[in-house]
Scaffold this active site. Structure first.
Site, PDB file in Angstrom:
ATOM      1  N   ASP A  69      10.009   6.029   1.539  1.00 33.35           N
ATOM      2  CA  ASP A  69       9.486   6.428   0.229  1.00 33.35           C
ATOM      3  C   ASP A  69      10.131   7.701  -0.316  1.00 33.35           C
ATOM      4  OD1 ASP A  69       8.377   8.151   2.065  1.00 33.35           O
ATOM      5  OD2 ASP A  69       6.374   8.130   1.191  1.00 33.35           O
ATOM      6  N   ARG A  74       7.071   4.228 -10.032  1.00 35.00           N
ATOM      7  CA  ARG A  74       5.700   3.818 -10.349  1.00 35.00           C
ATOM      8  C   ARG A  74       5.715   3.033 -11.650  1.00 35.00           C
ATOM      9  NH1 ARG A  74       2.178   8.661 -10.274  1.00 35.00           N
ATOM     10  NH2 ARG A  74       2.468   8.376  -8.039  1.00 35.00           N
ATOM     11  N   SER A 111     -10.452   5.372   0.746  1.00 35.18           N
ATOM     12  CA  SER A 111     -10.654   6.415  -0.267  1.00 35.18           C
ATOM     13  C   SER A 111     -10.981   5.848  -1.643  1.00 35.18           C
ATOM     14  CB  SER A 111      -9.390   7.270  -0.377  1.00 35.18           C
ATOM     15  OG  SER A 111      -8.298   6.484  -0.854  1.00 35.18           O
ATOM     16  N   GLU A 136      10.623   2.842  -2.772  1.00 37.05           N
ATOM     17  CA  GLU A 136       9.233   2.379  -2.763  1.00 37.05           C
ATOM     18  C   GLU A 136       8.779   2.187  -4.202  1.00 37.05           C
ATOM     19  OE1 GLU A 136       5.373   3.737  -0.401  1.00 37.05           O
ATOM     20  OE2 GLU A 136       5.640   4.898  -2.238  1.00 37.05           O
ATOM     21  N   GLU A 151      -7.483  11.921  -8.267  1.00 35.42           N
ATOM     22  CA  GLU A 151      -7.805  12.004  -6.839  1.00 35.42           C
ATOM     23  C   GLU A 151      -6.832  12.935  -6.123  1.00 35.42           C
ATOM     24  OE1 GLU A 151      -7.496  10.415  -2.557  1.00 35.42           O
ATOM     25  OE2 GLU A 151      -5.981  10.531  -4.147  1.00 35.42           O
ATOM     26  N   HIS A 152      -5.554  12.856  -6.503  1.00 32.80           N
ATOM     27  CA  HIS A 152      -4.539  13.725  -5.897  1.00 32.80           C
ATOM     28  C   HIS A 152      -4.831  15.189  -6.200  1.00 32.80           C
ATOM     29  CE1 HIS A 152      -0.661  15.097  -4.439  1.00 32.80           C
ATOM     30  NE2 HIS A 152      -0.498  15.753  -5.579  1.00 32.80           N
TER      31      HIS A 152
END
Length: 200
Positions: A69, A74, A111, A136, A151-152
């Site tokens: 990765d 994305r 999560s 990735e 969340e990050h």
């Protein structure tokens, strides 16, 4: 710098493929599943940390062969069905090698994280010949991307992320999943009405 050039080149290759695909789908199928595409390359210190976690020596060979990765793409879609459609198309790319895939849409992480991950090898043409470079790919919906981004940020300083915050994140992930489904239902309803009116 040479290794980063290699991964940057692979990202350009896969980005070009996705841009062409998006234009083709718009032009010939009146179908636009991609909301936006973003790319990133891991920082050298992050790569070294990952090699250490895997108990691997910090060599270029291990970096190139064992870390999948370093280069990341994305792809954010409107709906979950668009994610699966794009995965099918990417798997059929003749010159891209599929190494691994993980469906976190059907099987979310504990999560609450949801996304579809592909690890592919992309051919990059250099003066010395072709090299296959690992990339990735993460495919997700707008709602999933919104959740993952927040969340990050919440978990970046993990010492402040309590169990109650983690539990709430899981709950929000479930709610966003339902919103994804309801929005798709609305689009399907609109398409049915359109077809009925066009048939009159």
């Amino acid at each position: 710098q040479k290794m980063m050039f290699l991964y940057n080149s692979a990202l350009k290759e896969i980005k070009t493929k996705m841009d062409i695909l998006q234009e083709e789908l718009k032009l010939f199928s009146n179908y636009d599943p991609i909301e936006y595409i973003s790319m990133r390359i891991k920082k050298p210190e992050s790569i070294l940390e990952k090699l250490k976690r895997k108990n691997l020596a910090p060599t270029y060979g291990n970096m190139f062969e064992e870390i999948t990765d370093i280069a990341g793409v994305r792809i954010v879609c409107n709906f979950k069905k668009d994610v699966y459609r794009l995965v099918e198309i990417i798997e059929d790319f003749q010159d891209v090698r599929l190494l691994n895939k993980k469906d976190y849409l059907k099987n979310p992480k504990k999560s609450g994280y949801m996304s579809y991950h592909l690890v592919v090898e992309v051919p990059v043409n250099f003066s010395s010949g072709i090299m296959y470079v690992k990339v990735e790919m993460q495919l997700r919906t707008l709602a999933m991307d919104f959740w993952a981004s927040l969340e990050h940020k919440l978990k970046y300083k993990s010492e402040y992320c309590t169990d109650s915050i983690s539990t709430k994140l899981i709950d929000i992930s479930s709610q966003l999943h339902n919103i994804d489904r309801e929005m798709l239902e609305l689009v399907n309803m609109e398409n049915e009405i359109k077809l009925l009116q066009e048939g009159e």
